[in-house]
Design an enzyme around this catalytic site. Sequence first.
Site, PDB file in Angstrom:
ATOM      1  N   HIS A   1       2.205   9.813   0.970  1.00 18.86           N
ATOM      2  CA  HIS A   1       0.872   9.615   0.403  1.00 18.86           C
ATOM      3  C   HIS A   1       0.675  10.625  -0.716  1.00 18.86           C
ATOM      4  O   HIS A   1       0.839  11.830  -0.505  1.00 18.86           O
ATOM      5  CB  HIS A   1      -0.211   9.838   1.473  1.00 18.86           C
ATOM      6  CG  HIS A   1      -0.146   8.878   2.613  1.00 18.86           C
ATOM      7  ND1 HIS A   1      -0.793   7.657   2.608  1.00 18.86           N
ATOM      8  CD2 HIS A   1       0.500   8.955   3.810  1.00 18.86           C
ATOM      9  CE1 HIS A   1      -0.558   7.024   3.760  1.00 18.86           C
ATOM     10  NE2 HIS A   1       0.230   7.787   4.489  1.00 18.86           N
TER      11      HIS A   1
ATOM     12  N   HIS B   1       0.819  -1.218   0.000  1.00 22.58           N
ATOM     13  CA  HIS B   1       0.000   0.000   0.000  1.00 22.58           C
ATOM     14  C   HIS B   1       0.846   1.260   0.000  1.00 22.58           C
ATOM     15  O   HIS B   1       0.359   2.344  -0.294  1.00 22.58           O
ATOM     16  CB  HIS B   1      -0.935   0.011   1.215  1.00 22.58           C
ATOM     17  CG  HIS B   1      -0.222  -0.006   2.534  1.00 22.58           C
ATOM     18  ND1 HIS B   1       0.263  -1.174   3.095  1.00 22.58           N
ATOM     19  CD2 HIS B   1       0.103   0.988   3.382  1.00 22.58           C
ATOM     20  CE1 HIS B   1       0.850  -0.890   4.241  1.00 22.58           C
ATOM     21  NE2 HIS B   1       0.773   0.413   4.444  1.00 22.58           N
TER      22      HIS B   1
ATOM     23  N   HIS C   1       4.596  11.293   6.372  1.00 22.99           N
ATOM     24  CA  HIS C   1       4.434  10.963   7.780  1.00 22.99           C
ATOM     25  C   HIS C   1       5.726  10.346   8.315  1.00 22.99           C
ATOM     26  O   HIS C   1       6.222   9.368   7.754  1.00 22.99           O
ATOM     27  CB  HIS C   1       3.305   9.944   7.988  1.00 22.99           C
ATOM     28  CG  HIS C   1       1.960  10.447   7.600  1.00 22.99           C
ATOM     29  ND1 HIS C   1       0.903   9.604   7.310  1.00 22.99           N
ATOM     30  CD2 HIS C   1       1.486  11.717   7.473  1.00 22.99           C
ATOM     31  CE1 HIS C   1      -0.157  10.328   7.014  1.00 22.99           C
ATOM     32  NE2 HIS C   1       0.170  11.612   7.105  1.00 22.99           N
TER      33      HIS C   1
ATOM     34  N   HIS D   1       6.854   7.553   5.454  1.00 22.15           N
ATOM     35  CA  HIS D   1       6.223   7.128   4.213  1.00 22.15           C
ATOM     36  C   HIS D   1       5.470   8.307   3.609  1.00 22.15           C
ATOM     37  O   HIS D   1       5.269   9.346   4.258  1.00 22.15           O
ATOM     38  CB  HIS D   1       5.289   5.928   4.436  1.00 22.15           C
ATOM     39  CG  HIS D   1       4.244   6.160   5.485  1.00 22.15           C
ATOM     40  ND1 HIS D   1       4.445   5.885   6.819  1.00 22.15           N
ATOM     41  CD2 HIS D   1       2.998   6.680   5.404  1.00 22.15           C
ATOM     42  CE1 HIS D   1       3.365   6.200   7.508  1.00 22.15           C
ATOM     43  NE2 HIS D   1       2.471   6.690   6.674  1.00 22.15           N
TER      44      HIS D   1
ATOM     45  N   THR E   1      -3.846   3.368   8.660  1.00 20.86           N
ATOM     46  CA  THR E   1      -3.990   2.070   8.002  1.00 20.86           C
ATOM     47  C   THR E   1      -4.305   1.037   9.084  1.00 20.86           C
ATOM     48  O   THR E   1      -4.011   1.246  10.257  1.00 20.86           O
ATOM     49  CB  THR E   1      -2.705   1.656   7.258  1.00 20.86           C
ATOM     50  OG1 THR E   1      -1.593   1.701   8.178  1.00 20.86           O
ATOM     51  CG2 THR E   1      -2.433   2.589   6.089  1.00 20.86           C
TER      52      THR E   1
END
Length: 218
Positions: free
Chosen positions: A84, A55, A107, A82, A191
Amino acid sequence: MDPNHWATQFPKCGGLRQSPINIVTSKVHIDIALSPFNFIGHTDTINMTVENKGHSAHFALPPSVRFIGGALPGHYRAAQFHLHWGGNGRPGSEHTIDGERFPMEMHIVHIKEPYSSLAEAEHDTAGIALLAFLFEFPTSGHNKLYSVLTLLLSLSHEGSTTVIPNFRLGDIIPAAKDLQGYYRYVGSMTTPGCEQAVAWTVFHRKLAISSRQVSKNK
């Protein structure tokens, strides 16, 4: 699985303190107790491992990267960061400000000491601290971040890894003295399993990313 159905398999995803949120600036309360951060290890040079998690891609950070301050109790050591972003030219930040979604969001996940894992830290309401940075499109992109995003193209399969040599987190994010303003709320991981033990910090200052950099990694 559609996030609207996460709670059927991960009950905590149906909790009352779920992230991300829309930050409505007219309803924000000024808290003079929100102190500055002190970043540690952000200028250290490391060889950073990146893994395709399916993901997202996780950029592993050593425990020497940490922070104190920010009105949070104790020392927090970094675990990973990570990114997004959206597809087909759409903005992809998770948090929004007054309904505005930004091109990308980063993040940096931190665990409160002495916990050794997210599973241990989630039992503490301040056990996990996430530092969130929103990106906007300027006239030119962030060269240091460009090299990071370019390497993501080699991670086409879940579980694949690569190493970014001579990486410094301080080449991507500003020094703490330039990050005085931020939003703070208590929420969750975004998540599954949506652990509700996250102290979120969303910095006011936006970082630079070009549309070419984002589109290159869709």
